[in-house]
Motif scaffolding. Structure first.
Motif, PDB file in Angstrom:
ATOM      1  N   ASP A 265       0.868  -1.182   0.000  1.00  0.00           N
ATOM      2  CA  ASP A 265       0.000   0.000   0.000  1.00  0.00           C
ATOM      3  C   ASP A 265       0.901   1.227   0.000  1.00  0.00           C
ATOM      4  OD1 ASP A 265      -1.880   2.086   0.630  1.00  0.00           O
ATOM      5  OD2 ASP A 265      -3.186   0.566   1.509  1.00  0.00           O
ATOM      6  N   ASP A 266       0.578   2.188  -0.842  1.00  0.00           N
ATOM      7  CA  ASP A 266       1.405   3.400  -0.889  1.00  0.00           C
ATOM      8  C   ASP A 266       1.068   4.369   0.239  1.00  0.00           C
ATOM      9  OD1 ASP A 266      -1.113   3.898  -2.128  1.00  0.00           O
ATOM     10  OD2 ASP A 266      -0.301   5.722  -3.036  1.00  0.00           O
ATOM     11  N   ASP A 267       0.016   4.075   0.992  1.00  0.00           N
ATOM     12  CA  ASP A 267      -0.391   4.917   2.128  1.00  0.00           C
ATOM     13  C   ASP A 267       0.277   4.364   3.383  1.00  0.00           C
ATOM     14  OD1 ASP A 267      -1.655   6.144   4.299  1.00  0.00           O
ATOM     15  OD2 ASP A 267      -3.529   6.393   3.186  1.00  0.00           O
ATOM     16  N   GLN A 268       1.308   5.057   3.875  1.00  0.00           N
ATOM     17  CA  GLN A 268       2.065   4.564   5.029  1.00  0.00           C
ATOM     18  C   GLN A 268       1.198   4.437   6.279  1.00  0.00           C
ATOM     19  OE1 GLN A 268       4.943   3.466   6.057  1.00  0.00           O
ATOM     20  NE2 GLN A 268       6.121   3.473   4.156  1.00  0.00           N
ATOM     21  N   THR A 269       0.241   5.340   6.454  1.00  0.00           N
ATOM     22  CA  THR A 269      -0.613   5.288   7.642  1.00  0.00           C
ATOM     23  C   THR A 269      -1.455   4.025   7.657  1.00  0.00           C
ATOM     24  OG1 THR A 269      -0.742   7.704   7.714  1.00  0.00           O
ATOM     25  CG2 THR A 269      -2.402   6.495   8.941  1.00  0.00           C
ATOM     26  N   VAL A 270      -2.086   3.750   6.538  1.00  0.00           N
ATOM     27  CA  VAL A 270      -2.894   2.522   6.428  1.00  0.00           C
ATOM     28  C   VAL A 270      -2.002   1.303   6.591  1.00  0.00           C
ATOM     29  CG1 VAL A 270      -4.290   1.128   4.857  1.00  0.00           C
ATOM     30  CG2 VAL A 270      -4.663   3.591   4.987  1.00  0.00           C
ATOM     31  N   LEU A 283       0.462 -12.702  13.489  1.00  0.00           N
ATOM     32  CA  LEU A 283       0.870 -12.872  12.100  1.00  0.00           C
ATOM     33  C   LEU A 283       2.221 -12.204  11.852  1.00  0.00           C
ATOM     34  CD1 LEU A 283      -2.525 -12.165  10.278  1.00  0.00           C
ATOM     35  CD2 LEU A 283      -1.556 -14.361  10.923  1.00  0.00           C
ATOM     36  N   GLU A 284       2.971 -12.741  10.924  1.00  0.00           N
ATOM     37  CA  GLU A 284       4.238 -12.144  10.510  1.00  0.00           C
ATOM     38  C   GLU A 284       3.959 -11.280   9.284  1.00  0.00           C
ATOM     39  OE1 GLU A 284       8.112 -13.789   8.157  1.00  0.00           O
ATOM     40  OE2 GLU A 284       7.553 -14.906   9.962  1.00  0.00           O
ATOM     41  N   VAL A 285       4.065  -9.967   9.439  1.00  0.00           N
ATOM     42  CA  VAL A 285       3.639  -9.038   8.386  1.00  0.00           C
ATOM     43  C   VAL A 285       4.853  -8.386   7.726  1.00  0.00           C
ATOM     44  CG1 VAL A 285       2.226  -7.020   7.823  1.00  0.00           C
ATOM     45  CG2 VAL A 285       1.501  -8.589   9.650  1.00  0.00           C
ATOM     46  N   HIS A 286       4.919  -8.502   6.418  1.00  0.00           N
ATOM     47  CA  HIS A 286       5.926  -7.819   5.610  1.00  0.00           C
ATOM     48  C   HIS A 286       5.204  -6.727   4.834  1.00  0.00           C
ATOM     49  CE1 HIS A 286       9.068 -10.974   6.221  1.00  0.00           C
ATOM     50  NE2 HIS A 286       7.986 -11.701   6.444  1.00  0.00           N
ATOM     51  N   ALA A 287       5.437  -5.476   5.242  1.00  0.00           N
ATOM     52  CA  ALA A 287       4.719  -4.354   4.642  1.00  0.00           C
ATOM     53  C   ALA A 287       5.658  -3.524   3.775  1.00  0.00           C
ATOM     54  CB  ALA A 287       4.107  -3.478   5.741  1.00  0.00           C
ATOM     55  N   THR A 288       5.154  -3.124   2.628  1.00  0.00           N
ATOM     56  CA  THR A 288       5.961  -2.293   1.736  1.00  0.00           C
ATOM     57  C   THR A 288       5.092  -1.265   1.037  1.00  0.00           C
ATOM     58  OG1 THR A 288       7.427  -2.285  -0.192  1.00  0.00           O
ATOM     59  CG2 THR A 288       5.717  -3.981  -0.140  1.00  0.00           C
ATOM     60  N   ASP A 289       5.650  -0.069   0.856  1.00  0.00           N
ATOM     61  CA  ASP A 289       4.951   0.978   0.094  1.00  0.00           C
ATOM     62  C   ASP A 289       5.554   1.115  -1.301  1.00  0.00           C
ATOM     63  OD1 ASP A 289       7.368   2.059   0.758  1.00  0.00           O
ATOM     64  OD2 ASP A 289       6.574   3.928   1.606  1.00  0.00           O
ATOM     65  N   GLU A 290       6.298   0.084  -1.735  1.00  0.00           N
ATOM     66  CA  GLU A 290       6.898   0.084  -3.066  1.00  0.00           C
ATOM     67  C   GLU A 290       6.311  -1.076  -3.879  1.00  0.00           C
ATOM     68  OE1 GLU A 290      11.140   0.069  -2.882  1.00  0.00           O
ATOM     69  OE2 GLU A 290      11.234   1.597  -1.302  1.00  0.00           O
ATOM     70  N   PRO A 313      -0.050   4.637  -7.343  1.00  0.00           N
ATOM     71  CA  PRO A 313       0.356   5.460  -8.493  1.00  0.00           C
ATOM     72  C   PRO A 313       1.189   4.731  -9.551  1.00  0.00           C
ATOM     73  CG  PRO A 313       1.643   6.021  -6.535  1.00  0.00           C
ATOM     74  CD  PRO A 313       0.548   5.115  -6.088  1.00  0.00           C
ATOM     75  N   GLU A 314       2.105   3.860  -9.136  1.00  0.00           N
ATOM     76  CA  GLU A 314       3.010   3.242 -10.107  1.00  0.00           C
ATOM     77  C   GLU A 314       2.395   2.029 -10.801  1.00  0.00           C
ATOM     78  OE1 GLU A 314       7.444   3.913  -8.573  1.00  0.00           O
ATOM     79  OE2 GLU A 314       6.198   2.898  -7.084  1.00  0.00           O
ATOM     80  N   VAL A 315       1.626   1.261 -10.025  1.00  0.00           N
ATOM     81  CA  VAL A 315       0.956   0.083 -10.571  1.00  0.00           C
ATOM     82  C   VAL A 315      -0.270  -0.171  -9.700  1.00  0.00           C
ATOM     83  CG1 VAL A 315       2.452  -1.438  -9.210  1.00  0.00           C
ATOM     84  CG2 VAL A 315       1.189  -2.369 -11.142  1.00  0.00           C
ATOM     85  N   SER A 316      -1.393  -0.439 -10.319  1.00  0.00           N
ATOM     86  CA  SER A 316      -2.611  -0.665  -9.542  1.00  0.00           C
ATOM     87  C   SER A 316      -2.583  -2.041  -8.887  1.00  0.00           C
ATOM     88  CB  SER A 316      -3.844  -0.544 -10.434  1.00  0.00           C
ATOM     89  OG  SER A 316      -3.925  -1.641 -11.328  1.00  0.00           O
ATOM     90  N   GLY A 317      -3.413  -2.206  -7.877  1.00  0.00           N
ATOM     91  CA  GLY A 317      -3.482  -3.491  -7.198  1.00  0.00           C
ATOM     92  C   GLY A 317      -3.968  -4.604  -8.116  1.00  0.00           C
ATOM     93  N   THR A 318      -4.905  -4.276  -9.006  1.00  0.00           N
ATOM     94  CA  THR A 318      -5.410  -5.295  -9.931  1.00  0.00           C
ATOM     95  C   THR A 318      -4.332  -5.715 -10.932  1.00  0.00           C
ATOM     96  OG1 THR A 318      -6.358  -3.491 -11.237  1.00  0.00           O
ATOM     97  CG2 THR A 318      -7.825  -4.647  -9.721  1.00  0.00           C
ATOM     98  N   GLU A 319      -3.516  -4.763 -11.379  1.00  0.00           N
ATOM     99  CA  GLU A 319      -2.412  -5.104 -12.281  1.00  0.00           C
ATOM    100  C   GLU A 319      -1.374  -5.966 -11.554  1.00  0.00           C
ATOM    101  OE1 GLU A 319      -2.281  -1.191 -15.218  1.00  0.00           O
ATOM    102  OE2 GLU A 319      -1.270  -1.140 -13.272  1.00  0.00           O
ATOM    103  N   LEU A 320      -1.093  -5.585 -10.327  1.00  0.00           N
ATOM    104  CA  LEU A 320      -0.124  -6.350  -9.552  1.00  0.00           C
ATOM    105  C   LEU A 320      -0.625  -7.769  -9.289  1.00  0.00           C
ATOM    106  CD1 LEU A 320       2.573  -6.341  -8.150  1.00  0.00           C
ATOM    107  CD2 LEU A 320       1.505  -5.239  -6.161  1.00  0.00           C
ATOM    108  N   ALA A 321      -1.928  -7.908  -9.018  1.00  0.00           N
ATOM    109  CA  ALA A 321      -2.509  -9.231  -8.807  1.00  0.00           C
ATOM    110  C   ALA A 321      -2.359 -10.102 -10.047  1.00  0.00           C
ATOM    111  CB  ALA A 321      -3.980  -9.111  -8.423  1.00  0.00           C
ATOM    112  N   ALA A 322      -2.604  -9.494 -11.223  1.00  0.00           N
ATOM    113  CA  ALA A 322      -2.474 -10.247 -12.472  1.00  0.00           C
ATOM    114  C   ALA A 322      -1.044 -10.730 -12.681  1.00  0.00           C
ATOM    115  CB  ALA A 322      -2.918  -9.377 -13.648  1.00  0.00           C
TER     116      ALA A 322
END
Length: 392
Positions: A265-270, A283-290, A313-322
């Motif tokens: 997620d590009d939103d650091q707060t979320v 849970l073991e969480v690996h979080a990235t805004d990239e 902004p750089e790639v949508s979640g649906t594109e990344l899922a594909a």
């Protein structure tokens, strides 16, 4: 448990089995006596004598159905279940009392004709070794000893208790278990098990996994167990394979690696808020805004669940899922989308491109954690099954 002790345990169990089969004719006579005491004419549903007799009959048949089934006496167990149903539904069953009593008598006759000789031999099954602490609480001593032997053979540190009230009184003096196997009914108290667990939970707060046992498979019984905090609900007769699977799943959970979550997620707060919530439940969480680094990170950590923001902004979640779905490594990995939009076409596209769930921002913390944990658990199990079934 030493081999000598285990051998003694097996011998004790064998003796209990033989005694059980030897006492079955007495059990059938007792049931016939209770059936004979049921009036042969219609009485109002509030009749004390009738209800008392039916309650005793249900109690006797309840234990018979569970214990006989645990020994592989499926013929006896099935007839006992039918008899129990007749007794429980006496006031609403459409047939007259004489016909209902005749049906009960025929079920007893069926039990007498069942083969009991070939069920004494213990079936050998491969088991994995375990080492965690398990408490069995069941007033059916035969069934409790059966399960105790299975668990001891598998290397678990198990103990059996035959009274829910005694177990409640002494619980705080015992070594804290990693799992509790608890019958629902004790004697005429049809909710003693759930009541005991509720009292322990109110007194102690956090509880280990609780596995409830019952001869009832109806929705109200399952719901009552769930509300009391059941981790699983098993219907008697109990399968050794099923019990062992659950024992390894829950009692050894501390020994298994944490479920891994990749969150993009590009939103650091979320990102940080969700990370904290998910880490609080283990849970073991690996979080990235990239998002452009997500594929590489996923390959490194092999996550059990992937959470993707849709609008980045750089790639949508649906594109990344594909892109992730093109990698066979992530075929069975659930993908959950986070978004603040609710357009139907966006939901359709998300599912079409490989999404498994859809959570709206701002998300409810309890819903988020429950959703991700359940997805992770099922994902880990599915991938284990795929791995085990793959040719060596």
């Amino acid at each position: 448990m030493q081999e000598k002790d285990l051998s003694q345990q097996r011998a004790r169990l064998q003796a209990l089995r033989e005694n059980y089969v030897a006492r079955m004719p007495e059990t059938f006579e007792r049931l016939e006596h209770l059936i004979g005491n049921i009036p042969a004419q219609d009485l109002p549903s509030e009749s004390g004598d009738l209800n008392s007799t039916l309650t005793l009959l249900v109690h006797e048949v309840h234990k018979l159905a569970g214990s006989s089934g645990s020994l592989g006496l499926h013929c006896v167990s099935e007839a006992a279940r039918q008899l129990m149903s007749l007794a429980e539904l006496w006031h609403t069953h459409p047939q007259d009392p004489i016909t209902k009593k005749d049906l009960m008598a025929k079920l007893i006759a069926t039990m007498r004709e069942c083969d009991t000789e070939s069920t004494i031999t213990e079936k050998k099954e491969p088991t994995r070794k375990g080492s965690r602490k398990i408490h069995i609480v069941d007033d059916d001593e035969l069934l409790a000893q059966e399960m105790l032997t299975w668990l001891l053979e598998a290397g678990f540190d198990a103990e059996a208790f035959f009274s829910s009230s005694v177990y409640l009184d002494i619980f705080e003096t015992l070594s804290r278990p990693d799992m509790i196997i608890m019958d629902v009914a004790f004697g005429e108290d049809t909710a003693a098990g759930p009541d005991t667990v509720r009292q322990l939970r109110n007194r102690l707060g956090r509880m280990p996994a609780v596995i409830f046992l019952s001869v009832h498979d109806e929705m109200p019984a399952r719901l009552a167990a769930l509300r009391a905090g059941a981790s699983r609900y098993l219907v008697k007769p109990i399968s050794k394979t099923r019990l062992m699977d659950i024992a390894h799943e829950f009692a050894e959970r501390k020994h298994t690696p944490k479920y891994r979550v990749l969150m993009v997620d590009d939103d650091q707060t979320v990102l940080q808020a969700a990370k904290i919530q998910l880490e609080q439940i283990g849970l073991e969480v690996h979080a990235t805004d990239e998002p452009l680094q997500a594929l590489r990170t996923a390959r490194q950590i092999n996550p059990d669940v992937i959470i993707l923001d849709i609008m980045m902004p750089e790639v949508s979640g649906t594109e990344l899922a594909a892109i992730l779905r093109e990698d066979r490594q992530f075929d069975a990995t659930p993908i959950v989308f986070l978004t603040s939009q609710t357009h139907q076409d966006e939901k359709t596209l998300s599912v079409a491109l490989g999404g498994d769930d859809y959570i709206l921002k701002p998300f409810d913390a309890d819903y988020l954690t429950a959703t991700i944990f359940s997805r992770a658990k099922r994902s880990r199990r599915l991938r284990q099954l795929i791995s085990e079934s793959a040719p060596g």
